[in-house]
Design a protein around this motif. Structure first.
Motif, PDB file in Angstrom:
ATOM      1  N   LEU A  43       0.825  -1.201   0.000  1.00 56.43           N
ATOM      2  CA  LEU A  43       0.000   0.000   0.000  1.00 56.43           C
ATOM      3  C   LEU A  43       0.864   1.259   0.000  1.00 56.43           C
ATOM      4  O   LEU A  43       0.477   2.289  -0.568  1.00 56.43           O
ATOM      5  N   ARG A  45       3.581   1.618  -1.546  1.00 57.15           N
ATOM      6  CA  ARG A  45       4.374   1.581  -2.785  1.00 57.15           C
ATOM      7  C   ARG A  45       5.843   1.245  -2.502  1.00 57.15           C
ATOM      8  O   ARG A  45       6.754   1.790  -3.124  1.00 57.15           O
ATOM      9  N   ARG A 148       1.165  -0.495 -13.021  1.00 55.42           N
ATOM     10  CA  ARG A 148       0.809  -0.123 -11.654  1.00 55.42           C
ATOM     11  C   ARG A 148      -0.311  -1.033 -11.179  1.00 55.42           C
ATOM     12  O   ARG A 148      -1.229  -1.317 -11.941  1.00 55.42           O
ATOM     13  N   PRO A 149      -0.219  -1.493  -9.936  1.00 62.83           N
ATOM     14  CA  PRO A 149       0.876  -1.326  -8.976  1.00 62.83           C
ATOM     15  C   PRO A 149       2.083  -2.176  -9.350  1.00 62.83           C
ATOM     16  O   PRO A 149       1.962  -3.116 -10.142  1.00 62.83           O
ATOM     17  N   GLN A 219      -3.495   2.591  -2.544  1.00 65.48           N
ATOM     18  CA  GLN A 219      -2.191   3.231  -2.436  1.00 65.48           C
ATOM     19  C   GLN A 219      -2.325   4.755  -2.364  1.00 65.48           C
ATOM     20  O   GLN A 219      -1.627   5.411  -1.584  1.00 65.48           O
ATOM     21  N   ARG A 262       5.633   6.504   5.336  1.00 66.44           N
ATOM     22  CA  ARG A 262       4.682   5.877   4.407  1.00 66.44           C
ATOM     23  C   ARG A 262       4.324   4.469   4.868  1.00 66.44           C
ATOM     24  O   ARG A 262       3.163   4.052   4.779  1.00 66.44           O
ATOM     25  N   GLY A 266       0.651   3.000   5.767  1.00 68.07           N
ATOM     26  CA  GLY A 266       0.100   1.791   5.187  1.00 68.07           C
ATOM     27  C   GLY A 266      -0.328   0.790   6.243  1.00 68.07           C
ATOM     28  O   GLY A 266      -1.372   0.137   6.118  1.00 68.07           O
TER      29      GLY A 266
END
Length: 324
Positions: A43, A45, A148-149, A219, A262, A266
């Motif tokens: 999530l 990335r 993506r992802p 994301q 990040r 997530g």
């Protein structure tokens, strides 16, 4: 169980992430926290590095997670003779059209399992840097965006060092988390043995919970997870302490601080929250920061250096006041 979300779903229910973890656990048993951390990295990335002995389920986790997410999957066995073009792709001359055509490599997929990544020479390892950081690759001066992802899940064996090339700091810094699965407990291992006695692959029973479009929506939702200023200060205190700790030759980078924030966001989503709590940062500090730290007098990318970094990081975190 919730049904798979439609492609155009405007507002995704966070309970889908519980369903996702439950689906993966039907074949990857007894390691719920590892699954939760893997989903949090996806999530956020980020990319994952698993350092563990063979046979504990690294490939199973990657395949199960891919199936539950409805993503495409490729496995690349890294060897000493693997070339960057074997991973990224190559331009080939077509005599009929008198033009060069690009043949994409196996990295053009949603999830790549880079198996035994440290067996490939540095030149091949470095071929992943642009893909992991920028989400694109360059072939003969032409750039191509990856689907993506996109997630790289790499593995390496900590016990086998013959014929390997230790990952340099620049490569390690591209991995959001470094995790270890470990052995399951006796009851879970017994269940795994009973499952493996059939002729059908257990992965085939996994029902997709999300799809590529909804994963991207999740994301994007990570950016909106609220982080109180006191928690940002708490995170920064950890990062700054690694830089001033004399027992570290190299502290956490700015990329590491961004990755920790990040990853914590997530993890909060996986926990069903759209706001951070201090425990999110504490829980993710080890998996996100430890492999980026280099203790004084230790060689990079060795198991001893990583183990020492984990212990020193735990000491540092214990000294920092937790925001109320």
């Amino acid at each position: 169980m919730l049904n798979a979300v439609p492609v155009d779903a405007p507002d995704l229910d966070l309970r889908l992430l519980d369903d996702l973890v439950a689906q993966v656990e039907t074949v990857f048993r007894g390691k719920r926290e590892t699954v939760r951390l893997s989903v949090a990295a996806l999530l956020a990335r980020g990319h994952l590095l698993f350092e563990d002995v063979p046979g504990v389920g690294k490939t199973t986790l990657a395949r199960a997670l891919t199936a539950a997410l409805g993503l495409d999957f490729r496995r690349i066995q890294f060897t000493s003779d693997l070339l960057p073009s074997d991973v990224l792709g190559v331009s080939v001359y077509n005599p009929r059209t008198h033009e060069f055509e690009t043949r994409p490599g196996p990295i053009f997929t949603n999830m790549v399992l880079a198996d035994e990544i440290n067996r490939a020479p540095p030149r091949t390892q470095s071929g992943l840097l642009e893909a992991m950081q920028e989400g694109r690759v360059t072939i003969d001066e032409r750039s191509f965006d990856l689907p993506r992802p996109f997630l790289v899940m790499a593995t390496q064996n900590p016990l086998e060092q013959h014929g390997t090339y230790p990952l340099p700091e620049s490569q390690l810094d591209r991995f959001m988390m470094r995790l270890s699965i470990g052995y399951p407990d006796a009851d879970e291992e017994r269940t795994v043995l009973l499952q493996s006695s059939g002729v059908h692959d257990p992965i085939d029973r996994i029902r997709p919970v999300l799809n590529p479009q909804s994963v991207v929506q999740m994301q994007d939702r990570v950016d909106s997870v609220h982080a109180d200023p006191s928690i940002i200060d708490y995170l920064m205190a950890m990062v700054q302490a690694t830089r001033t700790e004399p027992r570290f030759r190299a502290g956490a980078s700015t990329r590491g601080a961004i990755a920790l924030l990040r990853a914590a966001r997530g993890y909060a989503l996986v926990d069903g929250r759209e706001f951070l709590v201090p425990d999110d940062v504490r829980r993710l500090a080890g998996p996100v920061l430890a492999h980026r730290l280099l203790p004084a007098g230790a060689s990079a990318a060795t198991g001893e250096a990583y183990g020492e970094a984990v212990m020193l990081l735990d000491e540092i975190i214990a000294r920092i006041p937790v925001p109320v």
